[in-house]
Scaffold this active site. Structure first.
Site, PDB file in Angstrom:
ATOM      1  N   CYS A 115       0.826  -1.205   0.000  1.00 23.27           N
ATOM      2  CA  CYS A 115       0.000   0.000   0.000  1.00 23.27           C
ATOM      3  C   CYS A 115       0.863   1.259   0.000  1.00 23.27           C
ATOM      4  O   CYS A 115       0.457   2.293  -0.531  1.00 23.27           O
ATOM      5  CB  CYS A 115      -0.948   0.000   1.191  1.00 23.27           C
ATOM      6  SG  CYS A 115      -0.113  -0.166   2.789  1.00 23.27           S
ATOM      7  N   HIS A 359      -1.553   1.014   7.551  1.00 21.69           N
ATOM      8  CA  HIS A 359      -2.018   1.039   6.161  1.00 21.69           C
ATOM      9  C   HIS A 359      -1.924   2.461   5.619  1.00 21.69           C
ATOM     10  O   HIS A 359      -2.257   3.433   6.310  1.00 21.69           O
ATOM     11  CB  HIS A 359      -3.464   0.543   6.106  1.00 21.69           C
ATOM     12  CG  HIS A 359      -4.018   0.475   4.724  1.00 21.69           C
ATOM     13  ND1 HIS A 359      -3.459  -0.296   3.730  1.00 21.69           N
ATOM     14  CD2 HIS A 359      -5.097   1.092   4.165  1.00 21.69           C
ATOM     15  CE1 HIS A 359      -4.168  -0.147   2.617  1.00 21.69           C
ATOM     16  NE2 HIS A 359      -5.162   0.686   2.862  1.00 21.69           N
TER      17      HIS A 359
END
EC number: 3.4.19.12
Length: 1079
Positions: A115, A359
């Site tokens: 990510c 994330h």
């Protein structure tokens, strides 16, 4: 008025002319003729066609209810499940990944932990100038540089692909990134731009060759100025390039404060004075950073992580940080200018509380229309005209502005760990945003025309490069074809499902045949149910292109190839029209019509039915005779032996039509291995005599071969061999019984287990408590158990095992003394220690167990001269202090403070016992994943019951009551620990379960407080099953246990970063090293 009878309202009324199957079979057996009426009765043709049953009835061949669900009904599987479930079985629909339009950005696949790369790539792609620079690269350059080639292909797909997200695997693989390891996005961007800068330098296209430097590179200088002469150092004129500005945020609230901190002046004085070349001495000076030039895109790297030297780990700063929608950087330049206004163009967000996990997502502004988008790997969401979503109650095409001098602003709030809001402003009409997770901010310079009005100078030439057009078109064509094939497959399948449903409904509507119809066909219920319920019925044959199932009526056929009446519950009666529809399409068979009833099976059924009636009637008539036989009342005449338990069970069995397996072997339990009658006193050989009539019935219905049934008339003699063997066994048992009785009488007090009163000056002998317990169980076993328990080990061997070879002393201690009511006894035990017995008992044991009298272990009760002498005596066994009462105190006072103890001959070997106990203790403390109990105590002191349970010494292999674990107040917890668990780890467990911070925990075992966080539970002698108690001192404030855990990690993995990837090769190696040092 009586109430109507409703108990049988759901039952179908039986036709008046209907006979029971048993009556029909009796009539057939007596007449030998089978009429049409008999067939209707036995095949249940007479039953009416039913409608609306709750389920399919096996008792009626005319019932077709329940084979398919009711109107609008569904099932969990098969032909009648929900349409969306049927479609799901076709596999994933590629159309769900279809991109709305090229105006909507596409996402990137997350390969595990990529990510961080996806977020940076989306920020770069959405920068139109950077994208055009990559698109303008020559094909030859792309072939020479795989990273540029994959980046250009990735951008081409993001630009024109019809898919909603693009596979990033080829690009990640080319960079040789580990897709399972989370990395820092800032470090990735820095190294990636450095790699691109080197690769792009080979291009001959001006707009591409220097695109990185042109967009992202600015310059700063570190200025040192002498406070005495006012001159700058020679190094102050040197300018250094930057691609991002790293700003501190700890203790700072907004971007303006961070920039002030970054450009602030540092005083060099005291020990940190500066040597001025002009003054030729060390003088006070100032040092600061000056911005010399700014690029079109400024990246602000927010230092969200601080290094903890104590644990060598990084911790995230989660405080809110504010930043404006527009930023005036002109005043920050060393030469101020009014043409350096920047607008917020992208925000990189890190979600999560840990530095090495979490994330990354990116919020990026579309330069063409001002719309903001959230890029979360494959998912792309439209946010509107605000970077964190639209304001409540505001339309998407309006921004919220406040006039000059306003003191407050509307708030924009995002509760997903992003807590964003507009802050107060006073000088200009601008928006402020705040985030607890913003990690990097991108600002793009706002271009203005000569009149000072903002202009959009984005090039209209935003089309796909010609060398990628064919490739992208081919990908799109393939994807569109895949979508069309799926839709076609779905349409065909749904059409087939619709066709099948109509076919099933049509056949079942026509299926019932009325009782009056003479022309009908039989079909297997199982096949019909599968055909009506499955999408593709089993047992395939091919007709055309569709696979069908052939009719299978073999399960309802008899051995004569006909339809037996016994299978009527497994078949249905179809009308001729319904049968021909099925048979013409599916084939198979065999065809079983109304004329295919089996005469042979009907005759056999009639015979068996009559036989069953005869068997049932005969058994009922003989029950009274069997009951009389069990009572000992037999008529005159021949008698036969049968097993009494067998006959009792035979009477208890319910009446059945035919004999069962349980009816076999009425004399099996009476037959010995020699084929003769077992003696009655043998185990399981209890018998009873029955009359001849009953015996013949049992004999005939036993179900065994005639040769296998052994008949024992009442005058049969028991087997001589077995009788002799049983006599020997009985004699041995009689002798054993006599020996045990004699020992019980001789050792009456010892057998009872009562404590022996001990007196000073008398001689006693020592016997292991475990041996004495086995002996007591052995001599008290009687009846059937008299020979079941084994004899204890030889007493002489047992005595010899108590003497150590090294010192010839005792390897066990006598049991502790207990003094109650003026009487001295020993503490009772069945497993440990040595028990004292009287001299008379030892003399008898010597005779009974063939032990020399002189081998006995002698003991006597003596009194110490003082308590100190007693403690210094190695062989002394003191009385238990907790068992002292008033009588004992009086006795002790009479003896001048002396205490009794046991003196043994030979002496106790404390050295060997101590070594053995040490080994046992080490082994006991080496436990894994065992339970301990912890009680939370409120108040000054723990209740006595908890203190006593906590101080109790655990007994090995003791069964712990489950009741001790129950608590209604929630103040007791059970924890899984090991001997190697530290006190610190135990306190963390208690913190997590009871919510008491470790500094406030006063942890005890008994009355002893457990201290030293680094000690293990084994060090503190905490055993499995121990009870501890804890009190909350409430001195320190509560805090989150997550902070403690993150700060106290013992094992810290070395951060590899991007080592081993293309990002750290050659030109990027030194830059990577610099970043590592700065972190």
């Amino acid at each position: 008025m009586s109430r109507p009878n409703t108990r049988n309202k759901s039952k179908r009324p039986r036709a008046d002319d209907c006979e029971s199957p048993s009556a029909v079979f009796k009539k057939i057996h007596s007449t030998g003729a089978i009429t049409k009426g008999d067939i209707k009765q036995l095949y249940m043709v007479w039953k009416p066609v039913c409608h609306g049953c709750h389920g399919n009835s096996k008792d009626s061949p005319n019932c077709f209810c329940g084979l398919i669900p009711a109107a609008n009904g569904v099932r969990k599987s098969g032909l009648w499940q929900r349409t969306n479930e049927i479609i799901r079985a076709l596999g994933p629909n590629p159309s769900t990944d279809l991109r709305d339009s090229t105006e909507t950005p596409a996402g990137l696949t997350n390969l595990g932990a990529t990510c961080y790369a996806n977020s940076i790539l989306q920020c770069l792609y959405m920068n139109t100038s950077f994208r055009l620079g990559i698109f303008s690269l020559e094909p030859d350059i792309l072939k020479m540089h795989p990273v540029l080639d994959q980046l250009a292909r990735l951008f081409a797909q993001l630009h024109s692909s019809k898919m909603a997200f693009i596979d990033s695997a080829p690009f990640i693989k080319t960079l040789e990134l580990d897709n399972g390891v989370q990395q820092d996005s800032h470090e990735f961007l820095t190294l990636f731009l450095s790699l691109l800068e080197g690769s792009l330098s080979h291009s001959k296209v001006p707009g591409a060759r220097t695109i990185v430097q042109h967009l992202f590179r600015g310059s700063v200088s570190h200025v040192t100025r002498c406070s005495s002469c006012g001159r700058d150092s020679e190094a102050s004129s040197k300018m250094e390039d930057f691609y991002e500005l790293e700003l501190n945020i700890k203790g700072l609230n907004n971007l303006e404060q961070s920039l002030d901190d970054y450009l602030s002046t540092e005083a060099l004085d005291g020990e940190n004075q500066y040597f001025c070349e002009s003054c030729q001495k060390r003088v006070d000076a100032t040092r600061c950073i000056k911005l010399r030039s700014l690029p079109p895109v400024v990246n602000f790297q927010l230092k969200r992580y601080v290094f903890l030297p104590k644990t060598t780990t990084k911790k995230k700063i989660s405080s809110a940080f504010s930043f404006p929608g527009q930023l005036d950087m002109g005043k920050r330049l060393s030469n101020p200018s009014s043409s350096y206004t920047y607008g917020l163009s992208a925000i990189l967000i890190h979600k999560g509380s840990a530095a090495n996990s979490g994330h990354y997502v990116a919020h990026v502004k579309d330069e063409s229309n001002g719309q903001w988008w959230e890029f979360d790997d494959e998912h792309v969401s439209k946010l509107g005209l605000h970077p964190f979503g639209e304001k409540p109650g505001k339309s998407s095409d309006k921004t919220d502005q406040k006039p000059q001098g306003s003191s407050t602003a509307d708030s924009v709030t995002n509760d997903d760990n992003n807590s964003c809001h507009e802050a107060a402003f006073t000088s200009t009409m601008e928006e402020m945003f705040s985030s607890t997770d913003a990690y990097m901010l991108m600002y793009k310079r706002i271009a203005k025309d000569e009149n000072g009005i903002e202009s959009n100078n984005i090039s209209s030439n935003n089309s796909l490069p010609h060398h990628f057009v064919d490739e992208i078109d081919e990908r799109n064509t393939s994807y569109v074809k895949e979508c069309e094939e799926y839709e076609s497959k779905k349409d065909v399948h749904l059409a087939y499902i619709t066709e099948r449903r109509q076919e099933v409904k049509s056949v079942l509507t026509e299926a019932p045949a009325t009782p009056e119809e003479d022309s009908y066909f039989w079909i297997s219920t199982d096949w019909l149910r599968q055909w009506a319920d499955n999408v593709n019925p089993p047992s395939p044959i091919i007709t055309g292109v569709r696979v069908h199932s052939s009719i299978d009526n073999s399960p309802i056929q008899c051995e004569h190839g006909k339809v037996p009446a016994s299978k009527v519950t497994s078949m249905k009666r179809l009308s001729a029209g319904a049968w021909h529809k099925l048979f013409s399409k599916y084939g198979g068979g065999p065809t079983l019509s109304s004329d295919d009833f089996c005469m042979e099976c009907l005759k056999d059924g009639a015979k068996n039915s009559v036989s069953a009636d005869v068997y049932r009637d005969r058994k009922a008539s003989l029950r009274s005779i069997a009951e009389a036989a069990l009572a000992g009342n037999n008529p005159d005449g021949p008698l036969y032996f049968v097993s009494r338990p067998w006959l009792t069970q035979w009477l208890r069995r319910k009446n059945v039509d035919i004999p069962s397996d349980a009816d076999s072997g009425p004399t099996i339990a009476l037959t010995c291995t020699h084929g003769n009658l077992l003696p009655e006193h043998a185990s399981g050989a209890k018998r009873v005599t029955v009359p001849e009539d009953l015996w013949l019935f049992l004999y005939e219905t036993s179900g065994m071969k005639i040769d296998d049934i052994v008949t024992f008339p009442s005058d049969s003699q028991p087997c001589g061999i077995c009788s002799q063997q049983l006599s020997v066994v009985a004699s041995v048992e009689d002798n054993l019984r006599a020996v045990k009785l004699k020992q019980r009488q001789s050792h009456e007090k010892l057998t009872s287990g009562k404590s022996l009163a001990l007196h000073p000056g008398q001689k006693y002998y020592l016997v292991p408590s475990s041996w004495l317990s086995e002996w007591r169980a052995y001599i008290t076993a009687t009846g059937k158990n008299i020979s079941s328990l084994p004899e204890p080990q030889s007493l002489e061997v047992t005595i010899n095992s108590l003497i150590c070879e090294k010192h010839s002393r005792l390897l066990q201690r006598p049991l502790d003394l207990v003094c109650k009511r003026g009487t001295i006894t020993q503490k009772a035990s069945n497993t440990d220690g040595l028990t004292m017995i009287s001299e008379s008992d030892w003399i008898l044991f010597s005779e009974e167990w063939n032990v020399a009298h002189g081998k006995g272990l002698c003991a006597e009760i003596v009194f110490s001269k003082s308590s100190q002498d007693n403690l210094q005596s190695s062989e002394a066994v003191p009385i238990l202090v907790e068992d002292l009462d008033q009588s004992t105190n009086d006795l002790s006072n009479d003896l001048g403070g002396r205490e009794p103890y046991v003196r043994t001959d030979p002496e106790v070997c404390e050295e060997c016992i101590g070594e053995k106990e040490s080994c046992a203790l080490v082994e006991k403390l080496n436990y894994q994943n065992e339970d301990i109990q912890v009680y939370l105590v409120r108040g000054k002191e723990a209740p006595k019951s908890i203190r006593e349970a906590s101080a109790a010494v655990p007994v090995p292999d003791r069964r712990t009551s489950k009741r001790s674990r129950r608590t209604t107040s929630g103040n007791s917890i059970s924890l899984k620990v090991s001997g190697s668990t530290t006190v610190y780890q135990l306190k963390l467990m208690i913190w997590e379960s009871l919510g008491i911070v470790k500094e406030n925990q006063e942890l005890h075992k008994g009355s002893v407080e457990i201290e030293d966080d680094f000690a293990t539970l084994a060090d503190k002698c905490i055993f499995p099953g121990d009870v501890l108690w804890v009190k909350d001192s409430e001195i320190y404030e509560n805090r989150d246990i997550a902070d403690e855990i993150s700060e106290q990690k013992v094992v810290v993995q070395t951060e590899e970063g991007f080592r081993g990837t293309l990002l750290t090769s050659s030109a990027s190696a030194q830059l990577c090293q610099d970043i590592s040092f700065s972190d």
